[in-house]
Enzyme design. Structure first.
Site, PDB file in Angstrom:
ATOM      1  CG  PHE A   1      14.887-101.240 -11.509  1.00  0.00           C
ATOM      2  CD1 PHE A   1      13.691-101.835 -11.112  1.00  0.00           C
ATOM      3  CD2 PHE A   1      14.836-100.126 -12.331  1.00  0.00           C
ATOM      4  CE1 PHE A   1      12.476-101.331 -11.542  1.00  0.00           C
ATOM      5  CE2 PHE A   1      13.621 -99.606 -12.764  1.00  0.00           C
ATOM      6  CZ  PHE A   1      12.445-100.209 -12.364  1.00  0.00           C
TER       7      PHE A   1
ATOM      8  CB  ILE B   1       1.355-116.671 -21.283  1.00  0.00           C
ATOM      9  CG1 ILE B   1       2.703-116.860 -20.570  1.00  0.00           C
ATOM     10  CG2 ILE B   1       1.535-116.252 -22.739  1.00  0.00           C
ATOM     11  CD1 ILE B   1       3.513-115.591 -20.345  1.00  0.00           C
ATOM     12  CB  SER B   2      -2.616-112.539 -22.624  1.00  0.00           C
ATOM     13  OG  SER B   2      -2.492-111.738 -21.481  1.00  0.00           O
TER      14      SER B   2
ATOM     15  CB  SER C   1      -5.673-108.222 -22.949  1.00  0.00           C
ATOM     16  OG  SER C   1      -5.931-107.386 -21.849  1.00  0.00           O
TER      17      SER C   1
ATOM     18  CD  GLU D   1       1.949-105.102 -22.067  1.00  0.00           C
ATOM     19  OE1 GLU D   1       3.002-104.497 -22.341  1.00  0.00           O
ATOM     20  OE2 GLU D   1       1.337-105.810 -22.864  1.00  0.00           O
TER      21      GLU D   1
ATOM     22  CG  LEU E   1       7.012-105.755 -22.744  1.00  0.00           C
ATOM     23  CD1 LEU E   1       7.808-106.008 -21.471  1.00  0.00           C
ATOM     24  CD2 LEU E   1       5.604-106.341 -22.589  1.00  0.00           C
TER      25      LEU E   1
ATOM     26  CB  THR F   1       5.607-113.201 -16.981  1.00  0.00           C
ATOM     27  OG1 THR F   1       5.463-111.839 -17.384  1.00  0.00           O
ATOM     28  CG2 THR F   1       5.481-113.305 -15.480  1.00  0.00           C
TER      29      THR F   1
HETATM   30  P1  FAD Z   1       6.358-109.226  -9.086  1.00  0.00           P
HETATM   31  O1  FAD Z   1       7.416-108.826 -10.036  1.00  0.00           O
HETATM   32  O2  FAD Z   1       6.632-110.370  -8.173  1.00  0.00           O
HETATM   33  O3  FAD Z   1       5.981-107.953  -8.227  1.00  0.00           O
HETATM   34  C1  FAD Z   1       5.240-108.029  -7.009  1.00  0.00           C
HETATM   35  C2  FAD Z   1       5.184-106.630  -6.403  1.00  0.00           C
HETATM   36  O4  FAD Z   1       6.510-106.177  -6.134  1.00  0.00           O
HETATM   37  C3  FAD Z   1       4.574-105.614  -7.365  1.00  0.00           C
HETATM   38  O5  FAD Z   1       3.762-104.709  -6.650  1.00  0.00           O
HETATM   39  C4  FAD Z   1       5.773-104.886  -7.928  1.00  0.00           C
HETATM   40  O6  FAD Z   1       5.473-103.559  -8.310  1.00  0.00           O
HETATM   41  C5  FAD Z   1       6.723-104.921  -6.754  1.00  0.00           C
HETATM   42  N1  FAD Z   1       8.124-104.809  -7.172  1.00  0.00           N
HETATM   43  C6  FAD Z   1       8.825-105.638  -7.974  1.00  0.00           C
HETATM   44  N2  FAD Z   1      10.062-105.180  -8.169  1.00  0.00           N
HETATM   45  C7  FAD Z   1      10.155-104.008  -7.485  1.00  0.00           C
HETATM   46  C8  FAD Z   1      11.181-103.035  -7.299  1.00  0.00           C
HETATM   47  N3  FAD Z   1      12.389-103.153  -7.887  1.00  0.00           N
HETATM   48  N4  FAD Z   1      10.922-101.972  -6.517  1.00  0.00           N
HETATM   49  C9  FAD Z   1       9.703-101.820  -5.929  1.00  0.00           C
HETATM   50  N5  FAD Z   1       8.689-102.700  -6.067  1.00  0.00           N
HETATM   51  C10 FAD Z   1       8.924-103.778  -6.836  1.00  0.00           C
HETATM   52  N6  FAD Z   1       3.308-111.725 -18.998  1.00  0.00           N
HETATM   53  C11 FAD Z   1       3.765-112.096 -20.237  1.00  0.00           C
HETATM   54  O7  FAD Z   1       4.965-112.305 -20.432  1.00  0.00           O
HETATM   55  N7  FAD Z   1       2.885-112.262 -21.273  1.00  0.00           N
HETATM   56  C12 FAD Z   1       1.550-112.061 -21.120  1.00  0.00           C
HETATM   57  O8  FAD Z   1       0.789-112.215 -22.079  1.00  0.00           O
HETATM   58  C13 FAD Z   1       1.039-111.687 -19.844  1.00  0.00           C
HETATM   59  N8  FAD Z   1      -0.299-111.567 -19.636  1.00  0.00           N
HETATM   60  C14 FAD Z   1      -0.771-111.341 -18.357  1.00  0.00           C
HETATM   61  C15 FAD Z   1      -2.148-111.382 -18.123  1.00  0.00           C
HETATM   62  C16 FAD Z   1      -2.657-111.193 -16.842  1.00  0.00           C
HETATM   63  C17 FAD Z   1      -4.126-111.297 -16.585  1.00  0.00           C
HETATM   64  C18 FAD Z   1      -1.757-110.921 -15.768  1.00  0.00           C
HETATM   65  C19 FAD Z   1      -2.287-110.680 -14.384  1.00  0.00           C
HETATM   66  C20 FAD Z   1      -0.405-110.893 -15.995  1.00  0.00           C
HETATM   67  C21 FAD Z   1       0.118-111.114 -17.281  1.00  0.00           C
HETATM   68  N9  FAD Z   1       1.496-111.154 -17.530  1.00  0.00           N
HETATM   69  C22 FAD Z   1       1.973-111.514 -18.779  1.00  0.00           C
HETATM   70  C23 FAD Z   1       2.438-111.052 -16.422  1.00  0.00           C
HETATM   71  C24 FAD Z   1       2.710-109.637 -15.935  1.00  0.00           C
HETATM   72  O9  FAD Z   1       3.432-108.925 -16.891  1.00  0.00           O
HETATM   73  C25 FAD Z   1       3.424-109.727 -14.585  1.00  0.00           C
HETATM   74  O10 FAD Z   1       2.455-110.154 -13.652  1.00  0.00           O
HETATM   75  C26 FAD Z   1       4.045-108.425 -14.145  1.00  0.00           C
HETATM   76  O11 FAD Z   1       5.174-108.128 -14.922  1.00  0.00           O
HETATM   77  C27 FAD Z   1       4.446-108.415 -12.672  1.00  0.00           C
HETATM   78  O12 FAD Z   1       5.176-109.564 -12.355  1.00  0.00           O
HETATM   79  P2  FAD Z   1       4.763-110.445 -11.085  1.00  0.00           P
HETATM   80  O13 FAD Z   1       3.315-110.708 -11.158  1.00  0.00           O
HETATM   81  O14 FAD Z   1       5.703-111.587 -11.007  1.00  0.00           O
HETATM   82  O15 FAD Z   1       4.992-109.487  -9.840  1.00  0.00           O
END
Ligand code: FAD
Length: 390
Positions: free
Chosen positions: A389, A168-169, A96, A369, A245, A137
């Site tokens: 969406f 954010i990683s 990562s 991602e 991405l 995010t």
């Molecule tokens: P949500 O968007 O709230 O989603 C929750 C659930 O709802 C998921 O199962 C999703 O699939 C579902 N869902 C959402 N929309 C829909 C839809 N339209 N239809 C059906 N299902 C849906 N982000 C960065 O910007 N930079 C980084 O460096 C980075 N590093 C990360 C490192 C780690 C360890 C983690 C865990 C996350 C990181 N992220 C980073 C964030 C990551 O990209 C987000 O967690 C991810 O995009 C999902 O967003 P969320 O967690 O808010 O989930």
């Protein structure tokens, strides 16, 4: 002979050039020598092993496909993929760090940045002197980053940035952050924010059960004055971060294969060594089914990643094709980690083996991602033309 022998059931090595194999073997032996011996300890204590940064730079993991005039390794997309595979064989968290640095920080600076920005940031990021993070995010906007609330205002001689990014990683250790924010008209732009700018803080996110050897945190902007020369001039709109991405997700499609290979290899060896009912457990049909399905799925994933790499080298890989490979290969890896864990019985949960760590790590990889669900909807949109969406 001291190199790990990758499962290569369909002789995919024959599709690789000598350079590909050299790059892969270099990362593989580095992982074996420097990463694997320490990673369990760092994951257990939930700490990023900073001492690996210079080695990551040396194997070409920072800026793999960025031209060498900016300090990058100047490699093709398949070499980049192979480096990601080898790193993730070691640990998804370390992969990562490399994905973020290469595709999410150096990538946008190279592709959307001005010449002075490229010259200022890329060589230091390539050498690991600086670590970067990518802020898209937010607490209220994950899968739907277009809804972001982080915004900046033109103050004449500078921009004023306000908002917060989450998950954010690398954030707590980053020297520079590529941050996506909306201007007063609501258009998304990339800004390069540097550590030390007043009002910019990066608190760590603690208590993760996944990617424990990768450091994660927030990016908080409280009236941060960003110099005007720090805006990325050559692309704006949501497409700009999404394109970054694409590159990172492509690397993840390869990386996940590495984690799967390590789990498969561990389970295969264990199945031949562990005896129950007077036989090696690998002699039981149920265990053979698990192992046979693992190698089948790994082989399919390898072919998918390789073909996608060829398309990417030719500039033909679409975002939807990349989504398909990221989604398929991460699910493949997480399923293999779970099955391999069972092959080892109780030993499968122990830090003596890497499987449980891979399994836990992959829970993040399947979400970040673009989540597993979101990538499915991207394929759905691509094949039907109908947008789920909206
Ligand atoms: P949500 O968007 O709230 O989603 C929750 C659930 O709802 C998921 O199962 C999703 O699939 C579902 N869902 C959402 N929309 C829909 C839809 N339209 N239809 C059906 N299902 C849906 N982000 C960065 O910007 N930079 C980084 O460096 C980075 N590093 C990360 C490192 C780690 C360890 C983690 C865990 C996350 C990181 N992220 C980073 C964030 C990551 O990209 C987000 O967690 C991810 O995009 C999902 O967003 P969320 O967690 O808010 O989930």
């Amino acid at each position: 002979p001291d190199l790990f022998q990758a499962p290569d059931y369909y002789l995919i090595d024959e599709l690789l050039s000598d350079e590909h194999k050299l790059v892969r073997n270099t990362s593989r032996s580095w992982v074996k020598k420097e990463l694997s011996p320490i990673i369990e300890e760092y994951a257990q204590k939930s700490e990023f092993p900073k001492q690996l940064i210079s080695g990551l730079a040396e194997v070409g993991a920072f800026g793999s496909y960025i031209p060498s005039e900016y300090g990058g390794a100047g490699l093709d997309q398949i070499s980049y993929g192979l480096i990601m595979q080898e790193l993730e064989r070691g640990d998804s968290g370390i992969r990562s760090t490399a994905s973020v640095q290469t595709s999410l920080v150096m990538g946008p600076i190279y592709n959307y940045g001005s010449e002075p920005q490229r010259k200022k940031y890329l060589p230091k990021l390539a050498s690991g002197e600086w670590i970067g993070s990518f802020g898209l995010t937010e607490p209220n906007h994950g899968s739907n980053p277009g809804g972001m609330e982080t915004k900046f205002k033109d103050m004449g001689d500078h921009y004023l940035l306000n908002g917060a990014k989450m998950w954010i990683s690398n954030s707590p250790i980053c020297d520079v952050a590529v941050v996506w924010a909306k201007n007063e008209e609501g258009r998304i732009h990339g800004l390069i924010v540097e550590r030390g700018m007043e009002g910019f803080t990066t608190p760590e996110t603690k208590n993760k059960w996944s990617l424990r050897a990768s450091i994660t945190g927030e990016l908080i902007f409280n009236n941060v004055k960003v110099p005007k020369e720090n805006i990325l001039p050559n692309k704006s709109g949501l497409g700009a971060p999404l394109k970054c991405l694409d590159h990172a997700r492509y690397g993840i499609a390869w990386g996940a294969i590495g984690a799967a290979m390590d789990c498969y290899d561990t389970a295969l060896r264990y199945s031949k060594e562990r005896t129950q009912f007077g036989k090696p457990i690998g002699q039981f049909q149920l265990q053979q089914k698990k192992l046979a399905e693992m190698i089948t799925e790994i082989t399919k994933a390898q072919l998918m990643a390789w073909r996608l790499g060829v398309l990417k080298n030719e500039g033909k890989a679409t975002s939807a094709q990349i989504s398909m490979a990221k989604r398929n290969n991460v699910e493949m890896a997480i399923n293999i980690a779970r099955e391999a864990r069972q092959v080892l019985g109780a030993m499968g949960i122990s830090g003596e083996y890497s499987i449980m760590r891979h399994a836990m790590n992959l829970e993040s990889v399947i979400t970040y991602e673009g989540t597993h669900d979101v990538h499915l909807l991207i394929t759905g949109l691509d094949i039907t033309g109908l947008n789920a969406f909206k």
